[in-house]
Structures are given as C-alpha cells and as structure tokens.
Write a protein that holds these residues in place. Structure first.
Motif, short mmCIF file in Angstrom:
data_model
loop_
_atom_site.label_atom_id
_atom_site.label_comp_id
_atom_site.label_asym_id
_atom_site.label_seq_id
_atom_site.Cartn_x
_atom_site.Cartn_y
_atom_site.Cartn_z
N CYS A 157 13.60 -8.99 -38.79
CA CYS A 157 14.91 -8.35 -38.72
C CYS A 157 15.28 -8.12 -37.26
N SER A 158 16.20 -8.90 -36.73
CA SER A 158 16.58 -8.80 -35.32
C SER A 158 17.26 -7.48 -35.01
N GLU A 159 17.84 -6.83 -36.03
CA GLU A 159 18.50 -5.55 -35.84
C GLU A 159 17.51 -4.41 -35.62
N SER A 160 16.30 -4.54 -36.16
CA SER A 160 15.33 -3.46 -36.18
C SER A 160 14.68 -3.25 -34.81
N VAL A 161 14.21 -2.02 -34.60
CA VAL A 161 13.46 -1.73 -33.37
C VAL A 161 12.15 -2.50 -33.32
N TRP A 162 11.69 -3.03 -34.45
CA TRP A 162 10.49 -3.88 -34.43
C TRP A 162 10.69 -5.05 -33.47
N SER A 163 11.94 -5.50 -33.39
CA SER A 163 12.24 -6.73 -32.64
C SER A 163 12.59 -6.47 -31.18
N ALA A 164 12.48 -5.22 -30.74
CA ALA A 164 12.92 -4.89 -29.38
C ALA A 164 12.10 -5.59 -28.31
N GLY A 165 10.87 -5.97 -28.62
CA GLY A 165 10.02 -6.60 -27.62
C GLY A 165 9.93 -8.11 -27.76
N GLU A 166 10.85 -8.71 -28.51
CA GLU A 166 10.80 -10.15 -28.74
C GLU A 166 12.10 -10.81 -28.28
N PHE A 167 12.01 -12.09 -27.96
CA PHE A 167 13.21 -12.88 -27.64
C PHE A 167 13.48 -13.86 -28.78
N PRO A 168 14.75 -14.26 -29.03
CA PRO A 168 15.96 -13.77 -28.36
C PRO A 168 16.28 -12.32 -28.73
N ASN A 169 16.96 -11.60 -27.81
CA ASN A 169 17.16 -10.18 -27.97
C ASN A 169 18.35 -9.73 -27.14
N THR A 174 18.79 -0.69 -34.07
CA THR A 174 19.05 0.52 -34.85
C THR A 174 17.72 1.14 -35.24
N GLY A 175 17.52 2.38 -34.85
CA GLY A 175 16.26 3.05 -35.10
C GLY A 175 16.07 3.47 -36.54
N PRO A 176 14.83 3.81 -36.93
CA PRO A 176 14.55 4.29 -38.29
C PRO A 176 15.41 5.51 -38.63
N HIS A 177 15.96 5.53 -39.84
CA HIS A 177 16.78 6.63 -40.34
C HIS A 177 18.05 6.85 -39.52
N ASP A 178 18.43 5.88 -38.70
CA ASP A 178 19.56 6.07 -37.79
C ASP A 178 20.67 5.05 -38.05
N GLY A 179 20.65 4.42 -39.23
CA GLY A 179 21.60 3.34 -39.46
C GLY A 179 22.90 3.73 -40.12
N TYR A 180 23.04 4.98 -40.57
CA TYR A 180 24.22 5.34 -41.36
C TYR A 180 25.50 5.13 -40.56
N HIS A 181 26.35 4.23 -41.05
CA HIS A 181 27.63 3.89 -40.43
C HIS A 181 27.47 3.37 -39.01
N ALA A 182 26.33 2.74 -38.72
CA ALA A 182 26.13 2.15 -37.40
C ALA A 182 27.24 1.15 -37.09
N GLY A 186 25.16 -2.90 -32.62
CA GLY A 186 23.93 -2.65 -33.36
C GLY A 186 24.01 -3.10 -34.80
N ASP A 187 25.19 -2.96 -35.41
CA ASP A 187 25.41 -3.41 -36.78
C ASP A 187 25.62 -4.93 -36.78
N ARG A 188 24.56 -5.66 -37.00
CA ARG A 188 24.62 -7.12 -36.88
C ARG A 188 25.06 -7.81 -38.17
N VAL A 214 21.52 4.14 -44.15
CA VAL A 214 20.63 4.94 -43.31
C VAL A 214 19.51 4.11 -42.68
N GLY A 215 18.92 3.21 -43.47
CA GLY A 215 17.79 2.43 -42.98
C GLY A 215 18.17 1.59 -41.76
N GLY A 216 17.39 1.70 -40.69
CA GLY A 216 17.73 1.02 -39.45
C GLY A 216 17.43 -0.45 -39.42
N SER A 217 16.81 -0.97 -40.47
CA SER A 217 16.41 -2.38 -40.47
C SER A 217 17.18 -3.15 -41.53
#
Length: 475
Positions: A157-169, A174-182, A186-188, A214-217
């Motif tokens: 999931c390129s939107e998730s913070v899991w992907s912050a350290g990978e390319f392309p980027n 969007t962080g965990p529990h921080d996705g509501y109405h993003a 960030g809203d890809r 809500v889910g950030g991923s």
C-alpha cells in the motif's frame, strides 16, 4: 431500465450486444454466472428460464437439483468489465416441479422476498427501507501463502506509512487511525472512488457520499441512499462487484474483509433501517426517545434480543470477530443509544426528517450474504414488534456514553456480541425460531449454513498462525 423483452431486444440490436449474462447467488453470497449469445434471448426464457444444476451452489439438497433461473430484466445493465459487449442481470431461481415450477425457498433473493411478505401479512408495514454503508480497503497488491511449510500474507500500500522508506515515494502518507476524511495528496484513492461511484450509478446504485475512512492504509467508505430492502440487497451485490473490478481495472486490489490489517480499524457494513406503511413513516414519534416511535423501539428490542444469533448471518466469517473488539470503532456491547458508535444500535442525531427517521445496526460486515442478512434483521425486528420487547426495560440502554470507557466489572454485567464464529453459531442453533416464522428461513437452509460455517471455523483453527511462531517458537 427495461420493462419488457422487446425493449431488451431493441437495446441489443442498437448497441451491438453480443452476450447476455445471468448472475446467481450461492449460499455464501458470491455471484455465479452463465452467459448466452444475445440472439438467443426471447420471451421463452422469461417464461421457462435457463436450466442449471443447483447442487453446486452449497444449499441443502432438495429432491430435484435441476433448477431454472428466471431473469429480472429490470436489473439489466451493460457490464463494463468484460471485452465483448455484454448485458448482465440478476433474477430468481425456481425448482422444476409439476404442474408449475415453484420458487426455491432457500435461494437468497426468495428468502428476502419472503421476509417482506411476512412483514406485510402481519400488517406491520408495506416496505422495509435500508441503507448500507460499504467500508473496504484498497491495496496496490497482496500476496498470500498457505502451504505446509509456509503460512502468511503481505499487503502492498503506497499510501501507508509502511511504504515511507521505499521508492517510488512522494513523501505523503497516512498514519494509522489518521485516515478519516484524508485529503490529497495523502488520499491516493480519490480518483478510484470517483470512478467506482460513476460505475455504481450505471448499475442503479445511488451514492450518498464517499470518503477515506479511519484506517491509514487504504481504508475507504461508500454510503448509498436509502431504498427498498430486496433492491438494496441487489445493490449490495453490485457494489461488491463494482468495487473489486474497478480496483482490478486500475491495477489495484480491493477487499471488504472485516479485519485485513492488525491494529487498525476494521470494515463494517452498518445498516440503516426504517419501515413505511401506506407511504408513511412507522418509526417516527416527535415525543419518543430520539424521536422514535414505540414500534421502532420494539424493533430495536427484537434486534438486541437476537443480536448474538444474528451475528452468525450478519458476520459469518472467522475474520469478522477480529473486528468486533473494543477500541476500534466496532460495537461489542449489546445496547442502543443516540449518536453513540460504541452501541450495537445507534440512532443518528443528524436525521431530523420524519420520513427518514431511523437507526442503524452497526455489527454487520460485508462477508454476509446480503439477502440473508437483511431478511434476518427484518425478522428479528418483527419479533420484537410482535412481542413488544422494550429494550430499555431489558437494561439495554439508552447508553449515552462511550461503552468502551466503562469499568471492566460494569462491562461484564452487560450483554456482548459473540467473540468468535463458533460462539455465534452456537447462538444461532439455540435461537432461530424467529427466523423460521412464516417459512422465511427453511430449517434445512439454516442447518446447512451452520454446518458450512462450522467447517470454516474448524479448518481455520487448525492452521498454524505466523503469530504463534513469534509467541511460542522458543518456549
């Protein structure tokens, strides 16, 4: 869209339609389909149907497994996900009999229609109006492994913070529990949701709104407008089909699994509901709690009385119970309240109009067969009305506070939803008479459903889990 065979035939000629596709529903709620060359479609098919072997659809065995599918041409739509121009439609299933064929009483669409007929026979209402909310996740990809030497899955999931350290980027996540109405960037999945909603409109599904959840991923939500129960069950099947296929067409993958990500909010399918009789709202009373009538409160009483057994139908997967846990915006405690998302039944405070006064059941998820789920919800509510079950008198509320904040000893005194699929199936075996009234849910159907889902639970419980290796490997 279409009212008669001539209109269909004219459309076929004018639009170069090559095939007609017929979609049928199996026991679990998956669409199956078969297709015919468009030139073969005629009045005879509308009268005598398309024959098929129903023994492979998972239902209880009947004396005759040869069945016929009768198309409902009012549901016909051009399927945008296939190459050859194809008109697809759903319909009903009949058992071949003499002198005339009869409706297959276990077929989901027939069960839903029987529940409506039962309600009308009781004189309670003419229409059950519902409005589901579809929550789901969209990922860039996923892999899964289930072998004797390896069990696991991985989500991309390129939107998730899991992907912050990978390319392309692009650096926006969007962080965990921080996705509501993003919002963008960030809203890809904004463009994807727009496309899904445009496709749903072609299928006759009226969208109320859509947004990031809500889910950030990649957790998303599409809420649809209120409509008649059986038609909205049709719409639920169409929505799941459109969501998955639109994602696939865009090189992504979508799932409506209740809990695809550990530690994040899960995917529910909250169901809003109201009744109408002679065009008038049955649930409205300006002087009642939350402006709800006594009939509405009795309906809620029926839902809460049967909440545990309902879960076997509205939450029929082992994954469902990984969502129904405290702290993740999913209900656990059996109760009702105004504008309280921790209660099983919530009365939206923002609904002021008498003709739309309603409440929502918050525990269902999209793993359910929607025809069975909506019919079971109606039957539970009707039982509450027949027996005048007062939810306040039973101690089920109103709970106008966050139930998750209650001390443990107080929470223990309250009723709770099942913690597992097996527990829900135990509840259904002990409490199902409300479903069989009027022949709405035939006993062979319920027995087969329980047997099928128990096999799921038993098989999955025997598979070693990756977390077990983390927890126990060195003991």
């Amino acid at each position: 869209m279409f009212q008669n065979v001539q209109q269909i035939q004219d459309f076929i000629r004018q639009n170069g339609i090559a095939f007609l596709d017929f979609k049928m529903i199996d026991l679990r709620g998956r669409w199956k389909h078969l297709s015919i060359p468009a030139a073969r479609f005629n009045e005879d098919i509308m009268t005598h149907g398309i024959g098929f072997d129903g023994s492979n659809y998972g239902y209880a065995q009947v004396e005759r497994s040869d069945m016929v599918f009768l198309p409902d041409i009012t549901t016909a739509v051009v399927d945008p996900f296939v190459k050859a121009p194809t008109l697809t439609m759903i319909g009903d299933v009949m058992v071949i009999d003499h002198p005339a064929n009869r409706p297959f009483d276990q077929y989901p669409r027939n069960v839903a229609k029987s529940a409506i007929a039962h309600m009308q026979a009781l004189g309670v209402a003419d229409e059950m109006i519902i409005g589901p909310e579809y929550e789901f996740h969209v990922f860039d990809g996923m892999t899964r492994t289930l072998r004797p030497d390896a069990v696991g899955y991985r989500l991309q999931c390129s939107e998730s913070v899991w992907s912050a350290g990978e390319f392309p980027n692009n650096g926006f996540h969007t962080g965990p529990h921080d996705g509501y109405h993003a919002d963008l960037p960030g809203d890809r999945t904004f463009d994807l949701r727009n496309q899904i909603c445009l496709e749903l409109a072609k299928w006759g599904v009226d969208v109320k709104y859509h947004h990031h959840e809500v889910g950030g991923s990649g957790q998303l939500e599409i809420e649809v407008e209120l409509g008649e129960m059986t038609r909205l069950a049709d719409a639920t099947m169409a929505a799941k089909y459109v969501i998955r296929n639109t994602a696939a067409a865009n090189g992504m993958t979508a799932t409506l699994m209740p809990k695809p990500i550990y530690g994040e909010a899960g995917n529910g399918m909250h169901v809003h509901m109201l009744l109408r009789k002679n065009g008038q709202p049955v649930f409205y009373d300006p002087n009642g709690y939350g402006q709800l009538s006594r009939t509405a409160m009795h309906f809620i009483g029926g839902l809460l009385t049967h909440a545990r057994s309902l879960c076997a139908i509205t939450n029929p997967s082992t994954n469902s119970y990984k969502r129904l846990i405290p702290g993740f915006e999913a209900p656990v405690t059996i109760g009702y309240a105004m504008a309280n998302r921790s209660a099983v039944v919530r009365i939206p405070a923002y609904v002021k109009s008498p003709d739309k006064k309603r409440f929502e059941l918050r525990n269902p998820d999209a793993m359910c067969n929607p025809y069975f789920a909506y019919a079971a919800i109606l039957m539970a509510g009707l039982d509450g009305i027949e027996h005048e079950i007062d939810p306040a008198g039973r101690g089920w509320g109103p709970f106008d506070f966050n139930l998750f904040d209650l001390p443990a000893d107080e929470r223990k005194r309250l009723g709770h939803l099942p913690a597992s699929l097996d527990e829900a199936l135990d509840a259904l075996e002990a409490d199902h008479d409300y479903l069989t009234r009027g022949g709405v849910f035939p006993m062979p159907l319920l027995e087969t459903l329980v047997k099928t889902l128990r096999a799921d639970a038993q098989e999955i419980s025997r598979i070693p889990h990756p977390a077990e290796f983390d927890r126990y490997f060195d003991l």
